[in-house]
Design a protein around this motif. Structure first.
Motif, mmCIF file in Angstrom:
data_model
loop_
_atom_site.group_PDB
_atom_site.id
_atom_site.type_symbol
_atom_site.label_atom_id
_atom_site.label_comp_id
_atom_site.label_asym_id
_atom_site.label_seq_id
_atom_site.Cartn_x
_atom_site.Cartn_y
_atom_site.Cartn_z
ATOM 1 N N ASP A 106 0.828 -1.215 0.000
ATOM 2 C CA ASP A 106 0.000 0.000 0.000
ATOM 3 C C ASP A 106 0.862 1.265 0.000
ATOM 4 O O ASP A 106 0.500 2.276 -0.599
ATOM 5 C CB ASP A 106 -0.938 0.011 1.218
ATOM 6 N N LEU A 107 2.009 1.182 0.686
ATOM 7 C CA LEU A 107 2.908 2.333 0.721
ATOM 8 C C LEU A 107 3.454 2.626 -0.676
ATOM 9 O O LEU A 107 3.577 3.793 -1.082
ATOM 10 C CB LEU A 107 4.054 2.081 1.711
ATOM 11 N N LEU A 108 3.764 1.559 -1.424
ATOM 12 C CA LEU A 108 4.253 1.750 -2.795
ATOM 13 C C LEU A 108 3.218 2.513 -3.618
ATOM 14 O O LEU A 108 3.556 3.404 -4.398
ATOM 15 C CB LEU A 108 4.542 0.390 -3.452
ATOM 16 N N GLU A 109 1.940 2.147 -3.431
ATOM 17 C CA GLU A 109 0.882 2.852 -4.164
ATOM 18 C C GLU A 109 0.779 4.299 -3.674
ATOM 19 O O GLU A 109 0.560 5.221 -4.457
ATOM 20 C CB GLU A 109 -0.465 2.136 -3.975
ATOM 21 N N ALA A 110 0.942 4.471 -2.354
ATOM 22 C CA ALA A 110 0.726 5.804 -1.770
ATOM 23 C C ALA A 110 1.787 6.810 -2.193
ATOM 24 O O ALA A 110 1.517 8.012 -2.228
ATOM 25 C CB ALA A 110 0.686 5.696 -0.244
ATOM 26 N N VAL A 111 3.002 6.353 -2.500
ATOM 27 C CA VAL A 111 4.048 7.315 -2.869
ATOM 28 C C VAL A 111 4.044 7.595 -4.373
ATOM 29 O O VAL A 111 4.759 8.476 -4.846
ATOM 30 C CB VAL A 111 5.462 6.838 -2.436
ATOM 31 N N ALA A 112 3.238 6.854 -5.135
ATOM 32 C CA ALA A 112 3.158 7.071 -6.582
ATOM 33 C C ALA A 112 2.073 8.105 -6.894
ATOM 34 O O ALA A 112 1.145 8.293 -6.106
ATOM 35 C CB ALA A 112 2.860 5.758 -7.286
ATOM 36 N N PRO A 113 2.166 8.769 -8.036
ATOM 37 C CA PRO A 113 1.111 9.729 -8.401
ATOM 38 C C PRO A 113 -0.218 9.007 -8.604
ATOM 39 O O PRO A 113 -0.236 7.829 -8.960
ATOM 40 C CB PRO A 113 1.611 10.313 -9.729
ATOM 41 N N GLY A 149 -6.391 2.533 -1.639
ATOM 42 C CA GLY A 149 -5.355 3.555 -1.780
ATOM 43 C C GLY A 149 -5.726 4.661 -2.746
ATOM 44 O O GLY A 149 -5.008 5.647 -2.867
ATOM 45 N N SER A 150 -6.832 4.488 -3.460
ATOM 46 C CA SER A 150 -7.262 5.527 -4.395
ATOM 47 C C SER A 150 -8.176 6.505 -3.656
ATOM 48 O O SER A 150 -8.300 6.451 -2.438
ATOM 49 C CB SER A 150 -8.008 4.887 -5.573
ATOM 50 N N GLY A 151 -8.838 7.365 -4.410
ATOM 51 C CA GLY A 151 -9.721 8.326 -3.749
ATOM 52 C C GLY A 151 -11.112 7.789 -3.492
ATOM 53 O O GLY A 151 -11.960 8.498 -2.925
ATOM 54 N N HIS A 152 -11.383 6.539 -3.892
ATOM 55 C CA HIS A 152 -12.722 5.964 -3.702
ATOM 56 C C HIS A 152 -13.136 6.061 -2.239
ATOM 57 O O HIS A 152 -12.303 5.932 -1.346
ATOM 58 C CB HIS A 152 -12.730 4.490 -4.110
ATOM 59 N N VAL A 153 -14.433 6.239 -2.014
ATOM 60 C CA VAL A 153 -14.883 6.458 -0.634
ATOM 61 C C VAL A 153 -15.285 5.170 0.078
ATOM 62 O O VAL A 153 -15.386 5.145 1.307
ATOM 63 C CB VAL A 153 -16.089 7.435 -0.606
ATOM 64 N N GLN A 163 -4.843 -13.874 -2.179
ATOM 65 C CA GLN A 163 -5.130 -12.433 -2.137
ATOM 66 C C GLN A 163 -3.838 -11.616 -2.025
ATOM 67 O O GLN A 163 -3.691 -10.576 -2.667
ATOM 68 C CB GLN A 163 -6.072 -12.117 -0.974
ATOM 69 N N LEU A 164 -2.907 -12.091 -1.192
ATOM 70 C CA LEU A 164 -1.645 -11.355 -1.051
ATOM 71 C C LEU A 164 -0.832 -11.408 -2.341
ATOM 72 O O LEU A 164 -0.155 -10.433 -2.699
ATOM 73 C CB LEU A 164 -0.833 -11.919 0.119
ATOM 74 N N LEU A 165 -0.904 -12.551 -3.057
ATOM 75 C CA LEU A 165 -0.232 -12.627 -4.352
ATOM 76 C C LEU A 165 -0.831 -11.596 -5.311
ATOM 77 O O LEU A 165 -0.106 -10.905 -6.035
ATOM 78 C CB LEU A 165 -0.360 -14.036 -4.940
ATOM 79 N N GLY A 166 -2.167 -11.499 -5.311
ATOM 80 C CA GLY A 166 -2.832 -10.494 -6.146
ATOM 81 C C GLY A 166 -2.417 -9.092 -5.745
ATOM 82 O O GLY A 166 -2.170 -8.230 -6.587
ATOM 83 N N HIS A 167 -2.300 -8.871 -4.428
ATOM 84 C CA HIS A 167 -1.875 -7.565 -3.916
ATOM 85 C C HIS A 167 -0.462 -7.238 -4.403
ATOM 86 O O HIS A 167 -0.154 -6.103 -4.792
ATOM 87 C CB HIS A 167 -1.924 -7.596 -2.386
ATOM 88 N N ALA A 168 0.404 -8.268 -4.408
ATOM 89 C CA ALA A 168 1.787 -8.064 -4.868
ATOM 90 C C ALA A 168 1.815 -7.700 -6.350
ATOM 91 O O ALA A 168 2.561 -6.803 -6.767
ATOM 92 C CB ALA A 168 2.599 -9.331 -4.615
#
Lengths: 642, 39
Positions: free
Chosen positions: A110-117, A217-221, A473-478
């Motif tokens: 999630d951190l990888l996603e959070a630091v990307a635009p 991690g996106s802007g979805h509510v 699920q974690l594989l999909g997350h990766a």
């Protein structure tokens, strides 16, 4: 650095507002340590969004005011550290360490996603675009666009301080962090019913659920609404358990925040009121006062956006009541768009007929072979709930005589009723609309399964189900995080990342580099709206009537007048989709054929069906920036008038 | 039904259900393997 500082301050502001409210209600000291954090963060985030509505409606979105606001809001967070400690701390065993490692992995992803635009289309179209627009104008503007403009925006309000004070990185970090609020609450609530290992396993399963990975991690509510729903459910359960009005007030706050976050939150409100009533009535407890408290607090906490819509359009749930009540401005909506929107909802958003068979079949079909409209494959709920269903059924059977006395009863009622209301309403059948109740379903089914496992000694199949579901699920997350790792670890620039992830980004980059700040771009390329530095008008075939591009629209004079009325100077169009038609979005061709519009720049770009796996489908399209030639336009108008 | 039979039945349910869940992703899994050079 400023991004991290702003993020920390906003987290403290949420904790502070929440802890202050819980202390005022004298509930803080009754909660376990992890519950204090989870409850405080959820209430505080809702209050932050609620208060920012007031600040925005007074047009006070100025940096100095937002700094002071966050600073003052953070002060009561000291109550959290001063609250008396509860319980002792046991060492983690081997399985708990495995769960913690899995959670850490998910956090890194999630951190990888959070630091990307940011690159998600809905996020670019309005979740982040509207806060950016509000910051630029210094306060709230009414956006008379159905579905994604004139909607409850409580969650998006919390994006404003981080974006304004800490920039884009602070915003993406905030969406990353706030998505974990539901995970924290899931663990905290599950801990009341099951041992720590099972509660940690539920947290792992939730955080790696494909739908949560996709939207957290996106802007979805939805993931943030799930946190409010969890708080509402446990507070209602505590109200039914204790009869204490304070918990009813907290439940009202949480339900109100869901209502203020999304129109479908109204279903949660109805389900919550029924859940509280039924739980109290079945236990022969007084229910009138507690239900009234729940409803009144809900009204105050969640009603503001409905009043806002009512003031501007006459319809509190714009445009649901069109035709039933008078609208204040006829340019905002008309029968043509109403019918077009109804058609889209019936055809593009609904794959299964609304009947009893599909009511029961939907969860199974969505899990094992989802129809494309459900979006339940790559972004579904994973297999866990259905894998442990027999064990949960065994647990429910064991406790069947006392089910109505269980704290899980009102929680299950909320989940089931929301699903029923949602399914029967004809609302979009995309599975992500069920995310707000998924953690409740996970807890209810998971706890029931653990009860069955304990009684019948079937722990190995249960452990296998947890292990298989969590692993896949974690594989999909990766795989999902791999796209963002490219940005974090391989020196990829922001421009390169956005070009690789957003269809048409090079066109936005050209517009930002070449058009003056006085320009205004009209486009239906929703995935670009946030990334424009010049003012942009997001046109939509069915959701916006002010510039009419619904598929049957074919009036170049009216189209031109509407564009100029909105002070549009340029149009960005995708040529491939409009073919040679001069209707709908293709009405620009009628203007271009008279020289009123001329090409300023053309770029060929990649079209992505999946950011995670771009190789699934990769085609190209051509985007063209068109500019007005005023002389030719006036000549065209003169000929038309003549 | 004794506990052993119950466990076997539940194992079959879990493994079968998991396989049924994965089948819908066969094309996706192949793509992922290709991405990592394992196809």
């Amino acid at each position: 650095m400023i991004a991290v500082f702003t993020l920390v301050l906003q987290i403290l502001a949420c904790l502070g507002l929440g802890a202050g409210a819980l202390r005022t209600l004298k509930v803080l000291d009754r909660l376990a340590c992890v519950e204090r954090l989870g409850w405080s963060f959820a209430i505080g985030m809702g209050m932050l969004g609620w208060l920012l509505f007031a600040i925005g409606s007074l047009h006070l979105f100025r940096p100095e005011i937002l700094w002071i606001f966050l600073g003052l809001a953070a002060l009561p967070s000291v109550f959290l550290w001063r609250a008396s400690p509860s319980g002792s701390f046991d060492r983690f065993d081997r399985w708990q360490w495995i769960c913690l490692v899995a959670l850490s992995l998910a956090a890194v992803f999630d951190l990888l996603e959070a630091v990307a635009p940011p690159a998600d289309a809905d996020t670019m179209a309005y979740h982040f675009a509207l806060p950016k627009q509000f910051i630029e104008s210094g306060g709230l503007d009414f956006v008379p666009r159905a579905i994604d403009g004139a909607i409850p925006l409580l969650v998006q309000m919390t994006y404003i301080p981080v974006l304004s004070l800490g920039g884009e990185l602070a915003l993406t970090l905030w969406t990353g962090v706030s998505g974990w609020g539901a995970v924290l609450l899931t663990y905290a609530i599950a801990r009341r019913f099951v041992p720590r290992t099972a509660a940690l396993a539920f947290a792992v399963l939730l955080t790696s659920t494909p739908a949560i990975v996709y939207s957290g991690g996106s802007g979805h509510v939805e993931v943030r609404l799930a946190m409010f729903v969890l708080l509402a459910a446990i507070a209602i359960a505590d109200t039914a358990r204790t009869g204490d009005w304070r918990y009813a007030a907290i439940a009202g706050l949480a339900v109100g925040f869901v209502v203020g976050g999304k129109y479908s939150g109204l279903f949660i409100a109805l389900a919550s009121a029924i859940a509280l009533f039924s739980a109290l009535a079945l236990q022969r407890r007084p229910w009138v006062v507690l239900c009234v408290i729940l409803c009144m607090v809900t009204l105050v906490a969640g009603g503001q956006w409905y009043v806002w819509n009512w003031i501007h359009t006459g319809d509190p749930v714009f445009p649901v009541l069109f035709g039933l009540i008078p609208y204040t401005d006829p340019t905002y909506w008309d029968m043509t768009h109403q019918r077009a929107l109804e058609q889209v909802m019936a055809i593009d958003e609904r794959a299964a007929p609304i009947n009893l068979l599909w009511f029961f079949a939907y969860p199974f079909v969505a899990t094992f072979k989802g129809l494309p409209i459900f979006e339940s494959g790559r972004t579904g709920f994973g297999p866990f709930v259905l894998l442990v269903l027999p064990m949960a059924a065994a647990g429910i059977w064991l406790y069947r005589r006392d089910l109505h006395k269980s704290m899980l009863f009102p929680m299950a009622v909320i989940a089931v009723l929301f699903y029923a209301f949602w399914f029967c309403s004809g609302f979009s059948q995309r599975i992500r609309h069920l995310v707000p109740i998924y953690p409740l379903a996970l807890i209810c089914v998971g706890v029931a399964a653990v009860r069955g496992v304990d009684r019948f000694g079937i722990d190995r199949p249960f452990a296998l189900a947890v292990g298989l579901a969590a692993t896949v699920q974690l594989l999909g997350h990766a795989v999902f995080a791999r796209n963002y790792a490219g940005y974090a670890f391989f020196s990829e620039s922001r421009e390169q990342f956005l070009t690789r992830n957003i269809t048409g980004y090079p066109a936005a980059a050209w517009i930002n580099a070449n058009l003056p700040s006085t320009a205004k771009v009209f486009t239906a390329e929703r995935q670009l709206i946030y990334h424009f530095d010049v003012p942009a008008y997001y046109g939509h075939p069915t959701d916006d009537a002010r510039i009419d591009i619904h598929p049957g629209a074919r009036d170049r004079g009216r189209f031109y007048a509407q564009l100029r009325n909105q002070r549009v100077t340029h149009i960005l169009i995708r040529q491939a989709e409009t073919l040679d038609a001069e209707s709908g979005i293709g009405q620009w061709r009628g203007l271009a054929s008279h020289g009123c519009l001329r090409p300023a720049h053309t770029v060929t770009v990649d079209v992505f069906q999946s950011r995670t796996l771009p190789s699934l489908s990769q085609t190209t399209t051509t985007l063209t920036v068109l500019e007005f030639d005023e002389t030719a336009c006036q000549a065209m108008n003169a000929r038309s008038a003549g | 039904m004794n506990q052993r039979t119950l466990n076997v039945l539940l194992f079959v349910w879990v493994v079968g259900g998991f396989a049924a869940y994965l089948i819908q992703f066969h094309a996706l899994i192949r793509t992922v393997l290709d991405v990592f050079g394992l196809g």
